[in-house]
Design an enzyme around this catalytic site. Structure first.
Site, PDB file in Angstrom:
ATOM      1  N   GLY A   1      -4.597  -5.953   6.394  1.00  0.00           N
ATOM      2  CA  GLY A   1      -5.265  -6.124   4.823  1.00  0.00           C
ATOM      3  C   GLY A   1      -4.560  -7.044   4.089  1.00  0.00           C
ATOM      4  O   GLY A   1      -3.300  -7.160   4.410  1.00  0.00           O
TER       5      GLY A   1
ATOM      6  N   ASN B   1       1.389  -1.334   9.667  1.00  0.00           N
ATOM      7  CA  ASN B   1       1.748  -0.473  10.770  1.00  0.00           C
ATOM      8  C   ASN B   1       1.184  -1.112  12.043  1.00  0.00           C
ATOM      9  O   ASN B   1       1.773  -1.322  13.104  1.00  0.00           O
ATOM     10  CB  ASN B   1       1.302   0.890  10.435  1.00  0.00           C
TER      11      ASN B   1
ATOM     12  N   THR C   1       0.152  -4.029  12.690  1.00  0.00           N
ATOM     13  CA  THR C   1       0.699  -5.434  12.837  1.00  0.00           C
ATOM     14  C   THR C   1       2.097  -5.106  13.541  1.00  0.00           C
ATOM     15  O   THR C   1       2.312  -5.928  14.402  1.00  0.00           O
ATOM     16  CB  THR C   1       0.847  -6.170  11.650  1.00  0.00           C
TER      17      THR C   1
ATOM     18  N   ASP D   1       0.363   0.353   0.742  1.00  0.00           N
ATOM     19  CA  ASP D   1       0.644   1.924   0.965  1.00  0.00           C
ATOM     20  C   ASP D   1       2.166   2.227   1.022  1.00  0.00           C
ATOM     21  O   ASP D   1       2.399   3.641   0.884  1.00  0.00           O
ATOM     22  CB  ASP D   1      -0.215   2.405   2.548  1.00  0.00           C
TER      23      ASP D   1
ATOM     24  N   ARG E   1     -13.534  14.030 -21.648  1.00  0.00           N
ATOM     25  CA  ARG E   1     -14.138  14.227 -20.230  1.00  0.00           C
ATOM     26  C   ARG E   1     -12.846  14.412 -19.233  1.00  0.00           C
ATOM     27  O   ARG E   1     -11.834  14.310 -19.556  1.00  0.00           O
ATOM     28  CB  ARG E   1     -14.777  12.897 -19.725  1.00  0.00           C
TER      29      ARG E   1
ATOM     30  N   MET F   1      -6.485   3.969  -3.483  1.00  0.00           N
ATOM     31  CA  MET F   1      -6.453   3.522  -2.014  1.00  0.00           C
ATOM     32  C   MET F   1      -4.989   4.498  -1.421  1.00  0.00           C
ATOM     33  O   MET F   1      -3.797   4.638  -2.019  1.00  0.00           O
ATOM     34  CB  MET F   1      -5.990   2.183  -1.751  1.00  0.00           C
TER      35      MET F   1
ATOM     36  N   ARG G   1      -5.408  -4.145  -4.470  1.00  0.00           N
ATOM     37  CA  ARG G   1      -4.670  -5.253  -3.514  1.00  0.00           C
ATOM     38  C   ARG G   1      -4.912  -6.505  -3.873  1.00  0.00           C
ATOM     39  O   ARG G   1      -4.703  -7.468  -3.198  1.00  0.00           O
ATOM     40  CB  ARG G   1      -5.155  -4.922  -1.943  1.00  0.00           C
TER      41      ARG G   1
END
Length: 358
Positions: free
Chosen positions: A11, A113, A115, A137, A172, A179, A285
């Protein structure tokens, strides 16, 4: 003449271009005109298909602040790397052949990871490889931070900040999905920085009723709104006891990809609260890297170039206690750095009243 290959895989995230620039500028300082940089298109696909080009110094100008990657990227799952599919391509053999045909002295792989697992596979097959840890991440083992993470934290925190105003205005419960399919670093940092009332992580399975209790305590107290930050990989206690395939099959039967909408519906029904979901998704991202990530990317890139000069291969760059170091690929590949439920940062969140739904 040094010939250095470089690719970005998996990604995209902010900081890839800044890292490429850091590598290139340092290589040119180190070797002058005695270095050639070969850029591979779309990650390992370019290495498999010999899709690459000789880069010029001008290619690396003006990209420090640019998001994405000038080389393009793609996901080529590690589990398929040693599988010959319908196209009958032996991927590992093809990558080794490209490496030899391009007369590379080493290959730099920027990625997460998956990669790193493929980078280690290539290293075990005799190629000179250096990894650089990229992912929003922050789950690569052996490094305090990955580039791209802090920018994503800033963006996710901004999302939560903005959600606060509409939550306050309408009284609310806002359930924000962030992610993080296997780890909760991004949700934890952004939730803490953004003032979320409840943070739900893959590492800490939650109970629906405990979340409702936390919302009720908040809504019926001094603040008539609540913010729930949910990692996309969060699981309830029942799901956590299942095998992953069983859990995914059950979610598919329910028409779910994550637990977020079911959680929001449960809060609305059980607590009788006006509840909304917010999913910023790939916004997290995208865009320009933060100042921190520009610095970290540049440090990583420059250190990778230093490793090239020392001919130190089979390693990946890492940040440990504010020092850039190198870890063996074999000690990093296949390992995931998860949030420790007993860590100091989780304890900090609990001490200021944040619920983890457990």
């Amino acid at each position: 003449m040094k010939r250095v290959g470089i690719l970005t895989a998996g990604g995209d995230c902010p900081g890839l271009n800044a890292t490429i620039r850091g590598v290139a500028k340092s290589l040119y300082v180190e070797f002058g005109e005695d270095v050639e940089i070969i850029g591979f298109s779309d990650g390992y696909r370019g290495l498999i298909g010999n899709d690459c080009h000789l880069m010029k110094q001008s290619d690396f100008s003006g990209i420090l602040t640019s998001g994405g990657t000038i080389l393009g990227t793609a996901r080529t799952p590690y589990k398929k790397m040693q599988v010959i599919e319908d196209d009958m391509v032996d991927k590992v053999s093809a990558m080794k052949r490209t490496y030899r045909e391009r007369k590379l002295d080493c290959l730099l792989t920027l990625g997460g990871n998956g990669t790193h697992k493929t980078a280690n596979l290539l290293s075990e097959n005799g190629l000179n490889v250096i990894g650089l840890p990229k992912t929003i991440d922050n789950d690569i083992y052996g490094t305090d931070f990955t580039f791209g993470f802090h920018t994503a934290v800033d963006i996710a925190t901004d999302v939560i900040d903005r959600v606060h105003t509409t939550a306050t205005s309408h009284k609310r419960v806002m359930v924000v999905e962030i992610m993080g399919n296997k780890v909760g670093w991004l949700t934890l940092y952004a939730g803490l920085a953004g003032g979320a009332d409840i943070i739900l992580l893959p590492e800490i399975p939650f109970e629906f009723d405990r979340v409702v209790e936390a919302v009720e305590s908040r809504m019926k107290g001094y603040k008539p709104f609540a913010i729930v930050a949910v990692a996309e990989g969060a699981m309830d206690a029942a799901e956590a006891k299942m095998k992953r395939k069983e859990m995914l099959r059950l979610r598919e039967e329910r028409g779910e990809t994550t637990i977020t909408n079911r959680l929001a519906a449960y809060i609305a029904e059980k607590g009788d609260f006006d509840t909304r979901t917010v999913v910023p998704g790939h916004i997290l991202r995208g865009g320009s890297p933060s100042a921190y990530d520009r610095m970290l990317s540049t440090r990583f890139g420059a250190y990778a170039a230093k490793l090239v000069g020392r001919e130190e291969f089979g390693v990946t760059v890492a940040l440990k206690n504010d020092r850039i170091v190198a870890n063996k690929l074999s000690s990093v590949a296949g390992k995931t750095k998860k949030v420790d439920p007993d860590s100091q940062i989780v304890d900090t969140a609990r001490r200021i009243g944040i619920s983890f739904g457990d």
